[in-house]
Motif scaffolding. Structure first.
Motif, PDB file in Angstrom:
ATOM      1  N   VAL A 188      -4.570  15.691  -6.570  1.00  0.00           N
ATOM      2  CA  VAL A 188      -4.223  15.615  -4.833  1.00  0.00           C
ATOM      3  C   VAL A 188      -3.326  14.443  -4.605  1.00  0.00           C
ATOM      4  CG1 VAL A 188      -4.586  16.864  -3.115  1.00  0.00           C
ATOM      5  CG2 VAL A 188      -5.846  17.457  -4.581  1.00  0.00           C
ATOM      6  N   ALA A 189      -2.081  14.623  -3.781  1.00  0.00           N
ATOM      7  CA  ALA A 189      -1.404  13.985  -3.205  1.00  0.00           C
ATOM      8  C   ALA A 189      -1.945  13.835  -1.629  1.00  0.00           C
ATOM      9  CB  ALA A 189      -0.592  13.485  -2.827  1.00  0.00           C
ATOM     10  N   ILE A 190      -2.432  12.976  -1.216  1.00  0.00           N
ATOM     11  CA  ILE A 190      -2.380  12.522  -0.142  1.00  0.00           C
ATOM     12  C   ILE A 190      -1.129  11.798   0.785  1.00  0.00           C
ATOM     13  CG2 ILE A 190      -3.817  12.487   2.256  1.00  0.00           C
ATOM     14  CD1 ILE A 190      -4.594  15.021   0.076  1.00  0.00           C
ATOM     15  N   THR A 191      -0.894  12.281   1.990  1.00  0.00           N
ATOM     16  CA  THR A 191       0.080  11.359   2.727  1.00  0.00           C
ATOM     17  C   THR A 191      -0.725  11.910   3.868  1.00  0.00           C
ATOM     18  OG1 THR A 191       2.327  12.626   1.925  1.00  0.00           O
ATOM     19  CG2 THR A 191       2.415  11.108   4.090  1.00  0.00           C
ATOM     20  N   GLU A 192      -0.708  10.156   4.465  1.00  0.00           N
ATOM     21  CA  GLU A 192      -1.066   9.437   5.449  1.00  0.00           C
ATOM     22  C   GLU A 192       0.137   9.645   7.255  1.00  0.00           C
ATOM     23  OE1 GLU A 192      -3.712   5.636   6.152  1.00  0.00           O
ATOM     24  OE2 GLU A 192      -1.960   5.282   4.929  1.00  0.00           O
ATOM     25  N   LEU A 193      -0.092  10.157   8.000  1.00  0.00           N
ATOM     26  CA  LEU A 193       0.209  11.062   9.040  1.00  0.00           C
ATOM     27  C   LEU A 193       0.879   9.731   9.160  1.00  0.00           C
ATOM     28  CD1 LEU A 193      -1.840  13.763  10.494  1.00  0.00           C
ATOM     29  CD2 LEU A 193       0.074  13.744   8.960  1.00  0.00           C
ATOM     30  N   THR A 194       1.946   9.743  10.696  1.00  0.00           N
ATOM     31  CA  THR A 194       2.518   8.441  10.893  1.00  0.00           C
ATOM     32  C   THR A 194       2.010   7.664  11.849  1.00  0.00           C
ATOM     33  OG1 THR A 194       3.762  10.173  13.017  1.00  0.00           O
ATOM     34  CG2 THR A 194       5.335  10.089  10.531  1.00  0.00           C
ATOM     35  N   LEU A 195       2.757   6.645  11.975  1.00  0.00           N
ATOM     36  CA  LEU A 195       2.563   5.749  13.308  1.00  0.00           C
ATOM     37  C   LEU A 195       2.416   5.868  14.101  1.00  0.00           C
ATOM     38  CD1 LEU A 195       3.008   2.207  11.574  1.00  0.00           C
ATOM     39  CD2 LEU A 195       0.363   3.518  11.257  1.00  0.00           C
ATOM     40  N   GLY A 196       2.396   5.230  15.268  1.00  0.00           N
ATOM     41  CA  GLY A 196       1.723   6.172  16.611  1.00  0.00           C
ATOM     42  C   GLY A 196       0.592   7.349  16.908  1.00  0.00           C
ATOM     43  N   ASP A 220       5.718  10.501  -5.043  1.00  0.00           N
ATOM     44  CA  ASP A 220       5.782  11.097  -6.314  1.00  0.00           C
ATOM     45  C   ASP A 220       5.410  12.216  -6.565  1.00  0.00           C
ATOM     46  OD1 ASP A 220       4.127   9.371  -7.145  1.00  0.00           O
ATOM     47  OD2 ASP A 220       5.127   8.262  -9.122  1.00  0.00           O
ATOM     48  N   GLY A 221       4.156  12.241  -5.768  1.00  0.00           N
ATOM     49  CA  GLY A 221       3.429  12.957  -6.296  1.00  0.00           C
ATOM     50  C   GLY A 221       1.831  13.051  -7.402  1.00  0.00           C
ATOM     51  N   THR A 222       2.096  11.631  -8.203  1.00  0.00           N
ATOM     52  CA  THR A 222       1.533  10.636  -9.099  1.00  0.00           C
ATOM     53  C   THR A 222       0.592  10.336  -8.599  1.00  0.00           C
ATOM     54  OG1 THR A 222       3.602  11.593 -10.707  1.00  0.00           O
ATOM     55  CG2 THR A 222       1.841  10.729 -11.932  1.00  0.00           C
ATOM     56  N   PHE A 223      -0.328   9.853  -9.300  1.00  0.00           N
ATOM     57  CA  PHE A 223      -0.975   8.897  -9.456  1.00  0.00           C
ATOM     58  C   PHE A 223      -1.367   8.094 -10.133  1.00  0.00           C
ATOM     59  CE2 PHE A 223      -5.552   7.282  -9.761  1.00  0.00           C
ATOM     60  CZ  PHE A 223      -5.097   6.585  -8.942  1.00  0.00           C
ATOM     61  N   GLN A 224      -1.451   6.711  -9.764  1.00  0.00           N
ATOM     62  CA  GLN A 224      -0.491   5.242 -10.183  1.00  0.00           C
ATOM     63  C   GLN A 224      -1.623   3.794  -9.578  1.00  0.00           C
ATOM     64  OE1 GLN A 224       3.342   5.072  -9.290  1.00  0.00           O
ATOM     65  NE2 GLN A 224       4.132   6.304 -10.296  1.00  0.00           N
ATOM     66  N   ALA A 225      -1.370   3.493 -10.781  1.00  0.00           N
ATOM     67  CA  ALA A 225      -2.872   2.207 -10.313  1.00  0.00           C
ATOM     68  C   ALA A 225      -1.910   1.247  -8.941  1.00  0.00           C
ATOM     69  CB  ALA A 225      -2.423   1.153 -11.716  1.00  0.00           C
ATOM     70  N   GLY A 226      -2.597   1.608  -8.567  1.00  0.00           N
ATOM     71  CA  GLY A 226      -2.259   0.430  -7.432  1.00  0.00           C
ATOM     72  C   GLY A 226      -2.716   1.462  -5.985  1.00  0.00           C
ATOM     73  N   GLU A 227      -2.413   2.579  -6.035  1.00  0.00           N
ATOM     74  CA  GLU A 227      -2.534   3.985  -4.467  1.00  0.00           C
ATOM     75  C   GLU A 227      -3.726   3.984  -4.657  1.00  0.00           C
ATOM     76  OE1 GLU A 227       1.668   6.367  -4.613  1.00  0.00           O
ATOM     77  OE2 GLU A 227      -0.401   6.545  -6.128  1.00  0.00           O
ATOM     78  N   GLN A 228      -4.121   3.792  -2.852  1.00  0.00           N
ATOM     79  CA  GLN A 228      -5.563   3.661  -2.155  1.00  0.00           C
ATOM     80  C   GLN A 228      -5.835   5.315  -3.029  1.00  0.00           C
ATOM     81  OE1 GLN A 228      -5.245   3.963   1.611  1.00  0.00           O
ATOM     82  NE2 GLN A 228      -7.877   4.593   1.969  1.00  0.00           N
ATOM     83  N   VAL A 229      -7.575   5.636  -3.579  1.00  0.00           N
ATOM     84  CA  VAL A 229      -8.400   6.782  -3.392  1.00  0.00           C
ATOM     85  C   VAL A 229      -8.870   6.922  -2.878  1.00  0.00           C
ATOM     86  CG1 VAL A 229      -8.439   6.252  -5.995  1.00  0.00           C
ATOM     87  CG2 VAL A 229     -10.117   5.523  -4.757  1.00  0.00           C
ATOM     88  N   LEU A 230      -9.906   8.183  -2.214  1.00  0.00           N
ATOM     89  CA  LEU A 230     -10.148   8.337  -1.177  1.00  0.00           C
ATOM     90  C   LEU A 230     -11.595   9.304  -0.915  1.00  0.00           C
ATOM     91  CD1 LEU A 230      -7.306  10.526   0.793  1.00  0.00           C
ATOM     92  CD2 LEU A 230      -8.098   8.363   0.901  1.00  0.00           C
ATOM     93  N   PRO A 231     -12.918   8.736  -0.980  1.00  0.00           N
ATOM     94  CA  PRO A 231     -14.173   9.238  -1.544  1.00  0.00           C
ATOM     95  C   PRO A 231     -14.117  10.302  -0.470  1.00  0.00           C
ATOM     96  CG  PRO A 231     -13.971   6.029  -1.040  1.00  0.00           C
ATOM     97  CD  PRO A 231     -12.766   6.651  -0.776  1.00  0.00           C
TER      98      PRO A 231
END
Length: 507
Positions: free
Chosen positions: A244-252, A164-175
């Protein structure tokens, strides 16, 4: 000094910090006496420089006082006196508030411009341009000096689990993610570009930014989709929020790391899945580039067996595995890790891993450049040793230059330079590393708009056809196309020949 009449509190601030406070039962009153700035008080004589004198009709908070040390206020109704001492040769001291409480200089010391908030007289410019045939034009303007007011960009970098492009509680942060303002548009964090790294909470702040729009980028990381460039608008003394919203790439996925024999991360190395097992990278075969840590991730793979290879930089060879091949069996939606490679240099000039990591971009025009236009290219070379890098030119047409420290290439070809030009840039570092970048540019004559040379008819008669041959010339002898953009509904023009037909009708 700050006096809160309601609370009876008198506070003294130095450099924006409170250093003394007292209380009084007295109140602010009206006194029929002149305001004196810098005059002796009894046996005390002020010793210092007045940069800006302000009087407010409201008590200022400590935050507001500190803010006022690096900015000016225009049009604020609470500011009743604002002496900036910007007229160095006049008897009158101008008040920049809206109340025009101008003062008069007394004594023998004239105002002297100082660094800080003091604004000097405007700088006046006038220039002219001539065409060598008697024609000319000129322009004049004033530039007013104002203090550089700064802002910042801050936010959180996170894995956008629900997209959804919005940071919400519980979403993984990236240090430990690097963000930077890509001011030269080459998609790499150059030295000197504003940048910051996220902390343990995934948060970052880029400070000291002048008011402007900044193109915010994220340095790519293996296994994640690099987000599109984000424009952050910075205002003076304001913090701009830019999560900044980041998307993990697909599995495989097949993941690994590339290092040198001395455990230095090998960034910007290309890894590929050799689907036809011919030992070379072919069109359509899955690829990945190592990130700044030497990590890579080839994603979106189906279950099966894969041969993983890399294409090392010139002067380097794969020493582990010896045959340069990793064979991987991947399960459905699985992630295979630890598919690492080790590199060793073939020559001493390659030991630092120096290589160009950018390519020229002509805004979609291929390798073609019009004479008279300006070619700008922010070249960037990087190495694995971290030593300083300098740039120069091995081969280039007349007039092309490169900044030895930043790698910025600039060239404005003229009409005598039409044709193809080969350009070779060179980068050298403190470890005797050398890298070359070779590309070509074709200079073409600028496009001159066509000009209509025929004379249109002045009169027409009802029922009598009007035929008008539109004639036009083009300096490049290009094929011309004609169109009728306005006219009676019954009129038409031939797109190729330029013949206009119209028969006037009575109403």
């Amino acid at each position: 000094m700050n006096f809160d009449d309601t609370a009876g509190e008198l506070r003294l601030f130095v450099d924006g910090e409170e250093v003394a406070m007292t209380t009084t039962d007295q109140s602010i009153g009206n006194f029929d006496a002149p305001l004196q700035v810098g005059s002796p008080i009894g046996l005390y004589t002020p010793d210092g420089t007045f940069d800006n004198t302000r009087i407010w009709n409201v008590a200022r908070t400590p935050v507001q006082i500190r803010e006022g040390m690096s900015r000016q206020y225009d049009g604020d109704p609470s500011l009743v006196v604002d002496y900036r001492y910007d007229t160095t040769e006049a008897q009158t001291v101008l008040d920049h508030s809206g109340y025009h409480n101008d003062g008069i200089r007394s004594g023998t010391i004239w105002p002297v411009p100082v660094k800080g908030l003091a604004i000097t007289n405007p700088a006046h410019f006038r220039f002219s341009v001539e065409d060598g045939r008697g024609g000319f034009d000129e322009q004049s303007f004033d530039v007013r000096f104002v203090p550089p007011l700064r802002g910042s960009i801050s936010g959180t970098v996170f894995v956008d689990a629900n997209a959804d492009g919005t940071f919400q509680a519980g979403e993984q942060v990236l240090p430990d993610w690097l963000l930077y303002a890509d001011t030269n548009g080459n998609a790499f964090p150059d030295p000197g570009e504003p940048q910051a790294t996220t902390d343990a909470s995934g948060q970052y702040t880029i400070t000291g930014l002048l008011p402007d729009d900044y193109p915010l980028r994220v340095q790519p990381r293996a296994g994640f989709e690099t987000p599109a460039i984000k424009t952050a608008r910075v205002s003076a003394n304001q913090e701009t929020l830019a999560d900044v919203a980041i998307t993990e790439l697909t599995l495989g996925q097949i993941r690994g790391q590339i290092q040198t024999a001395v455990n230095t991360a090998a960034a910007h190395q290309q890894v590929f899945a050799d689907l036809d097992r011919d030992g070379t990278l072919d069109t359509g075969e899955p690829t990945a580039m190592t990130d700044a840590l030497g990590d890579y991730a080839i994603t979106g793979l189906s279950a099966g067996n894969y041969d993983i290879r890399l294409t090392p930089r010139a002067g380097w060879q794969v020493t582990d595995p010896v045959d340069g091949l990793r064979r991987v069996t991947l399960d459905q939606d699985g992630i295979s890790t630890g598919n690492d490679f080790t590199l060793n240099p073939n020559t001493t000039t390659a030991e630092s891993g120096l290589a160009f990591v950018t390519t020229p971009n002509l805004s979609g025009a291929g390798d073609t450049l019009e004479a008279g236009s300006v070619f700008r290219y922010q070249a960037l070379a990087q190495n694995w040793s971290g030593s300083s890098i300098n740039y120069d030119i091995s081969l280039a047409p007349d007039g092309l230059s490169i900044d030895s420290q930043t790698g910025l290439v600039i060239w404005q070809p003229n009409l005598n330079q039409l044709g193809d030009h080969r350009i070779v840039l060179r980068a050298r570092d403190g470890d005797d590393g050398v890298a070359l970048q070779d590309f070509s540019l074709r200079v073409v004559a600028p496009d001159t708009p066509p000009a209509v040379t025929s004379t249109p008819p002045n009169n027409a008669h009802v029922g009598i056809p009007v035929v008008y041959q539109v004639d036009a010339q083009d300096a490049e002898s290009s094929a011309l196309t004609f169109s009728l953009t306005a006219g009676p509904a019954t009129a038409s023009i031939h797109a190729d020949t330029g013949v206009l037909h119209w028969t006037p009708q009575s109403r």
